[in-house]
Design a protein around this motif. Sequence first.
Motif, PDB file in Angstrom:
ATOM      1  N   LYS A   1      -6.601 -71.977  40.521  1.00 36.29           N
ATOM      2  CA  LYS A   1      -7.716 -71.253  39.910  1.00 36.29           C
ATOM      3  C   LYS A   1      -9.044 -71.888  40.314  1.00 36.29           C
ATOM      4  N   ALA A   2      -9.093 -73.219  40.308  1.00 34.88           N
ATOM      5  CA  ALA A   2     -10.321 -73.908  40.692  1.00 34.88           C
ATOM      6  C   ALA A   2     -10.649 -73.681  42.160  1.00 34.88           C
ATOM      7  N   LEU A   3      -9.633 -73.709  43.016  1.00 33.04           N
ATOM      8  CA  LEU A   3      -9.863 -73.492  44.441  1.00 33.04           C
ATOM      9  C   LEU A   3     -10.358 -72.074  44.714  1.00 33.04           C
TER      10      LEU A   3
ATOM     11  N   ALA B   1     -11.884 -70.127  42.562  1.00 32.00           N
ATOM     12  CA  ALA B   1     -13.239 -70.033  42.017  1.00 32.00           C
ATOM     13  C   ALA B   1     -14.245 -70.679  42.960  1.00 32.00           C
ATOM     14  N   THR B   2     -13.837 -71.757  43.614  1.00 30.59           N
ATOM     15  CA  THR B   2     -14.706 -72.408  44.593  1.00 30.59           C
ATOM     16  C   THR B   2     -15.002 -71.480  45.762  1.00 30.59           C
TER      17      THR B   2
ATOM     18  N   THR C   1      -3.742 -74.494  37.582  1.00 35.70           N
ATOM     19  CA  THR C   1      -5.100 -74.978  37.334  1.00 35.70           C
ATOM     20  C   THR C   1      -5.829 -75.262  38.644  1.00 35.70           C
ATOM     21  N   VAL C   2      -5.143 -75.944  39.554  1.00 32.31           N
ATOM     22  CA  VAL C   2      -5.748 -76.274  40.850  1.00 32.31           C
ATOM     23  C   VAL C   2      -6.058 -75.011  41.637  1.00 32.31           C
TER      24      VAL C   2
ATOM     25  N   LEU D   1     -10.910 -81.793  40.147  1.00 25.96           N
ATOM     26  CA  LEU D   1      -9.482 -81.827  40.457  1.00 25.96           C
ATOM     27  C   LEU D   1      -9.177 -82.490  41.793  1.00 25.96           C
TER      28      LEU D   1
ATOM     29  N   LEU E   1     -19.147 -77.080  42.026  1.00 28.70           N
ATOM     30  CA  LEU E   1     -17.933 -76.368  42.373  1.00 28.70           C
ATOM     31  C   LEU E   1     -16.812 -76.694  41.393  1.00 28.70           C
ATOM     32  N   PRO E   2     -16.033 -75.682  40.985  1.00 34.41           N
ATOM     33  CA  PRO E   2     -14.973 -75.904  39.996  1.00 34.41           C
ATOM     34  C   PRO E   2     -13.892 -76.866  40.459  1.00 34.41           C
ATOM     35  N   VAL E   3     -13.710 -77.008  41.769  1.00 31.30           N
ATOM     36  CA  VAL E   3     -12.613 -77.838  42.266  1.00 31.30           C
ATOM     37  C   VAL E   3     -12.938 -79.326  42.213  1.00 31.30           C
TER      38      VAL E   3
END
Length: 220
Positions: A14-16, A18-19, A11-12, A95, A90-92
């Motif tokens: 993917k968010a990073l 995407a960021t 999950t982390v 998280l 930002l997606p991150v």
Amino acid sequence: MTAMNEPERRTVLKALVATLAGLSTGALEAPAAAASTASESWTAQTLEAFADTLIPGERRFPGDVVVAGAVTGPGAVQAGVVGLLQSPLLPVAPLLPAIAALLDARAVAYAAVRLIWLSPARPPFVGLSFSDRTALVAGLFDPDDLDRPVWQVMSLLVGLAFDTAAPQDTAEALAQGHPGLTWLRFPEPGPDGLWRFPDFSYGRPLAALHPDTTASGSPA
């Protein structure tokens, strides 16, 4: 050794990623520079201390314990890296508390093994000296560390904030005196807002210009 479980790590990451993708498209308004003020949350303090370990800068004010003051001049914190990461666009951003908590858990483990006393008044990672922060962060990039990809992408984001003023327009960032670009002496654009480099880095052109190259420099 404290580590994320596999679903959390995915999950982390993917968010990073995407960021990074969002920053590469310039789809984010530049965050307001908040580096000159003291950090309010433990998450922000931990992330600032992490960024300051990678690209250190001078203390922002007397008694600053988050920025270790290992060097003179601006560092990643002064360049606004945490303001960038915390942007709600930002997606991150959601998280970041988990990432900071993971780093603080690593700091507690590091200190316990070495009998280092950590003040309960500040985040564990912030409580470490700069040399200990550096040693701990270096270990995060060991090939056998399960969370290594997380720290690799985080370090890339730290570098982007300082070296490129992501995601600001470069000309605007220079005009506003962005700490990283100014410190690196990034060249100003020409009067038309474009960068041109009359001197070849190797002292000579590596190839002749293709006759079908467009006026913008793109291949036909």
